[in-house]
Design a protein around this motif. Structure first.
Motif, PDB file in Angstrom:
ATOM      1  N   PHE A   4       0.308  -1.321   0.216  1.00 43.38           N
ATOM      2  CA  PHE A   4      -0.287  -0.063  -0.213  1.00 43.38           C
ATOM      3  C   PHE A   4       0.814   0.844   0.212  1.00 43.38           C
ATOM      4  O   PHE A   4       1.995   1.209   0.130  1.00 43.38           O
ATOM      5  N   LYS A   5       0.106   2.278  -0.209  1.00 44.80           N
ATOM      6  CA  LYS A   5       0.853   3.357  -0.785  1.00 44.80           C
ATOM      7  C   LYS A   5       0.097   4.408  -0.538  1.00 44.80           C
ATOM      8  O   LYS A   5      -1.098   4.725  -0.597  1.00 44.80           O
ATOM      9  N   ILE A   6       0.444   5.473  -0.298  1.00 41.86           N
ATOM     10  CA  ILE A   6      -0.383   6.766   0.364  1.00 41.86           C
ATOM     11  C   ILE A   6       0.416   7.981  -1.534  1.00 41.86           C
ATOM     12  O   ILE A   6       1.125   8.126  -2.079  1.00 41.86           O
ATOM     13  N   VAL A   7      -1.499   8.347  -1.913  1.00 42.19           N
ATOM     14  CA  VAL A   7      -1.682   8.920  -2.908  1.00 42.19           C
ATOM     15  C   VAL A   7      -2.318  10.314  -2.510  1.00 42.19           C
ATOM     16  O   VAL A   7      -2.837  10.997  -1.805  1.00 42.19           O
ATOM     17  N   TRP A   8      -0.926  12.047  -2.370  1.00 43.07           N
ATOM     18  CA  TRP A   8      -1.781  12.360  -1.420  1.00 43.07           C
ATOM     19  C   TRP A   8      -2.761  13.335  -3.446  1.00 43.07           C
ATOM     20  O   TRP A   8      -2.626  13.477  -3.848  1.00 43.07           O
ATOM     21  N   ASP A   9      -3.797  14.336  -2.317  1.00 41.33           N
ATOM     22  CA  ASP A   9      -4.449  15.326  -3.780  1.00 41.33           C
ATOM     23  C   ASP A   9      -4.743  16.002  -4.416  1.00 41.33           C
ATOM     24  O   ASP A   9      -5.104  16.402  -4.952  1.00 41.33           O
ATOM     25  N   TYR A  10      -2.753  16.150  -4.142  1.00 43.92           N
ATOM     26  CA  TYR A  10      -2.825  17.119  -4.932  1.00 43.92           C
ATOM     27  C   TYR A  10      -1.478  15.968  -5.948  1.00 43.92           C
ATOM     28  O   TYR A  10      -0.723  16.942  -7.273  1.00 43.92           O
ATOM     29  N   GLY A  11      -1.947  15.171  -6.280  1.00 39.64           N
ATOM     30  CA  GLY A  11      -1.157  14.088  -7.038  1.00 39.64           C
ATOM     31  C   GLY A  11       0.047  13.938  -7.086  1.00 39.64           C
ATOM     32  O   GLY A  11       0.731  12.712  -8.244  1.00 39.64           O
ATOM     33  N   GLU A  12       0.750  13.872  -5.551  1.00 40.78           N
ATOM     34  CA  GLU A  12       2.302  13.280  -5.330  1.00 40.78           C
ATOM     35  C   GLU A  12       1.323  12.553  -5.367  1.00 40.78           C
ATOM     36  O   GLU A  12       0.866  11.996  -4.144  1.00 40.78           O
ATOM     37  N   GLU A  13       2.993  11.218  -5.094  1.00 41.72           N
ATOM     38  CA  GLU A  13       2.297   9.535  -4.617  1.00 41.72           C
ATOM     39  C   GLU A  13       3.780   9.599  -4.053  1.00 41.72           C
ATOM     40  O   GLU A  13       5.279   9.994  -3.913  1.00 41.72           O
ATOM     41  N   ASP A  14       3.848   9.289  -2.408  1.00 43.69           N
ATOM     42  CA  ASP A  14       4.972   8.906  -1.694  1.00 43.69           C
ATOM     43  C   ASP A  14       5.315   7.482  -2.222  1.00 43.69           C
ATOM     44  O   ASP A  14       5.221   6.382  -3.005  1.00 43.69           O
ATOM     45  N   ASP A  15       6.712   7.650  -2.105  1.00 44.87           N
ATOM     46  CA  ASP A  15       7.456   6.531  -2.401  1.00 44.87           C
ATOM     47  C   ASP A  15       7.578   5.103  -1.727  1.00 44.87           C
ATOM     48  O   ASP A  15       7.872   3.874  -1.842  1.00 44.87           O
ATOM     49  N   GLU A  16       7.064   5.738  -0.472  1.00 45.11           N
ATOM     50  CA  GLU A  16       7.385   3.892   0.815  1.00 45.11           C
ATOM     51  C   GLU A  16       5.960   3.439   0.636  1.00 45.11           C
ATOM     52  O   GLU A  16       5.086   3.883   0.303  1.00 45.11           O
ATOM     53  N   LEU A  17       6.104   1.813   0.541  1.00 45.83           N
ATOM     54  CA  LEU A  17       5.314   1.075   0.636  1.00 45.83           C
ATOM     55  C   LEU A  17       5.458   0.602   1.732  1.00 45.83           C
ATOM     56  O   LEU A  17       6.115   0.601   3.166  1.00 45.83           O
ATOM     57  N   PHE A  18       3.876   0.335   2.185  1.00 45.50           N
ATOM     58  CA  PHE A  18       3.065  -0.474   3.454  1.00 45.50           C
ATOM     59  C   PHE A  18       2.990  -1.550   3.255  1.00 45.50           C
ATOM     60  O   PHE A  18       1.818  -2.038   2.622  1.00 45.50           O
ATOM     61  N   ASP A  19       2.866  -2.333   4.912  1.00 44.93           N
ATOM     62  CA  ASP A  19       2.726  -3.689   4.301  1.00 44.93           C
ATOM     63  C   ASP A  19       1.570  -3.947   4.344  1.00 44.93           C
ATOM     64  O   ASP A  19       0.449  -5.340   4.031  1.00 44.93           O
ATOM     65  N   THR A  20       0.587  -3.199   5.677  1.00 40.57           N
ATOM     66  CA  THR A  20      -0.960  -3.092   5.730  1.00 40.57           C
ATOM     67  C   THR A  20      -1.441  -1.679   5.026  1.00 40.57           C
ATOM     68  O   THR A  20      -0.316  -0.621   5.405  1.00 40.57           O
ATOM     69  N   TYR A  21      -2.464  -1.224   4.976  1.00 41.61           N
ATOM     70  CA  TYR A  21      -3.495  -0.332   4.584  1.00 41.61           C
ATOM     71  C   TYR A  21      -3.235   0.110   5.347  1.00 41.61           C
ATOM     72  O   TYR A  21      -3.610   1.708   6.260  1.00 41.61           O
ATOM     73  N   GLU A  22      -3.737  -0.046   7.207  1.00 42.69           N
ATOM     74  CA  GLU A  22      -3.347   0.568   8.524  1.00 42.69           C
ATOM     75  C   GLU A  22      -2.185   1.986   8.850  1.00 42.69           C
ATOM     76  O   GLU A  22      -2.286   2.466   9.331  1.00 42.69           O
ATOM     77  N   ALA A  23      -1.152   0.927   8.532  1.00 44.73           N
ATOM     78  CA  ALA A  23       0.254   1.091   8.503  1.00 44.73           C
ATOM     79  C   ALA A  23       0.349   2.561   8.035  1.00 44.73           C
ATOM     80  O   ALA A  23       0.726   3.472   7.581  1.00 44.73           O
ATOM     81  N   ALA A  24      -0.305   2.718   6.336  1.00 44.34           N
ATOM     82  CA  ALA A  24      -0.172   3.642   5.223  1.00 44.34           C
ATOM     83  C   ALA A  24      -1.373   4.702   5.985  1.00 44.34           C
ATOM     84  O   ALA A  24      -1.023   5.579   5.728  1.00 44.34           O
ATOM     85  N   TYR A  25      -2.065   4.002   6.219  1.00 43.01           N
ATOM     86  CA  TYR A  25      -3.358   5.415   6.955  1.00 43.01           C
ATOM     87  C   TYR A  25      -2.873   5.611   8.286  1.00 43.01           C
ATOM     88  O   TYR A  25      -2.524   7.558   7.741  1.00 43.01           O
ATOM     89  N   GLU A  26      -2.431   4.933   9.411  1.00 42.55           N
ATOM     90  CA  GLU A  26      -1.489   5.642  10.047  1.00 42.55           C
ATOM     91  C   GLU A  26      -0.341   6.527   9.252  1.00 42.55           C
ATOM     92  O   GLU A  26      -0.196   7.955  10.174  1.00 42.55           O
ATOM     93  N   MET A  27       0.218   6.956   9.004  1.00 41.96           N
ATOM     94  CA  MET A  27       1.779   7.237   8.633  1.00 41.96           C
ATOM     95  C   MET A  27       0.934   8.461   7.387  1.00 41.96           C
ATOM     96  O   MET A  27       1.974   9.503   7.824  1.00 41.96           O
ATOM     97  N   GLY A  28       0.249   8.367   6.763  1.00 42.50           N
ATOM     98  CA  GLY A  28      -0.944   9.542   6.155  1.00 42.50           C
ATOM     99  C   GLY A  28      -1.486  10.544   7.161  1.00 42.50           C
ATOM    100  O   GLY A  28      -1.298  11.588   7.053  1.00 42.50           O
ATOM    101  N   ASN A  29      -1.543  10.322   8.273  1.00 44.03           N
ATOM    102  CA  ASN A  29      -2.178  10.960   9.493  1.00 44.03           C
ATOM    103  C   ASN A  29      -0.995  11.753   9.565  1.00 44.03           C
ATOM    104  O   ASN A  29      -1.113  12.350  10.777  1.00 44.03           O
ATOM    105  N   TYR A  30      -0.049  10.932  10.586  1.00 42.66           N
ATOM    106  CA  TYR A  30       1.394  11.483  10.429  1.00 42.66           C
ATOM    107  C   TYR A  30       2.260  12.504  10.123  1.00 42.66           C
ATOM    108  O   TYR A  30       2.190  13.932  10.370  1.00 42.66           O
TER     109      TYR A  30
END
Length: 69
Positions: A4-30
């Protein structure tokens, strides 16, 4: 393997990949919290150049997407 990865509303994608949806979501909130803190810090260091209003500040939105590794 699915990741899983984070995609921002302005079109940028983070390079970091996460093993779970929850870990990606937590990092997005951070990252959202860091964005708001950064805006406030910039305002406090130089209010004339960096306007900031806590009641109207909009955190950048994101979504979590599933990718194949």
């Amino acid at each position: 393997m699915k990741k899983f990865k984070i995609v921002w509303d302005y079109g940028e994608e983070d390079d970091e990949l996460f093993d779970t949806y929850e870990a990606a979501y937590e990092m997005g909130n951070y990252y959202q919290a860091c964005s708001e803190q950064g805006a406030e810090d910039s305002y406090l260091s130089n209010p004339g150049d960096y306007p900031y209003d806590e009641s109207t500040y909009e955190r950048p939105d994101f979504e979590i997407v599933e990718v194949d590794e």
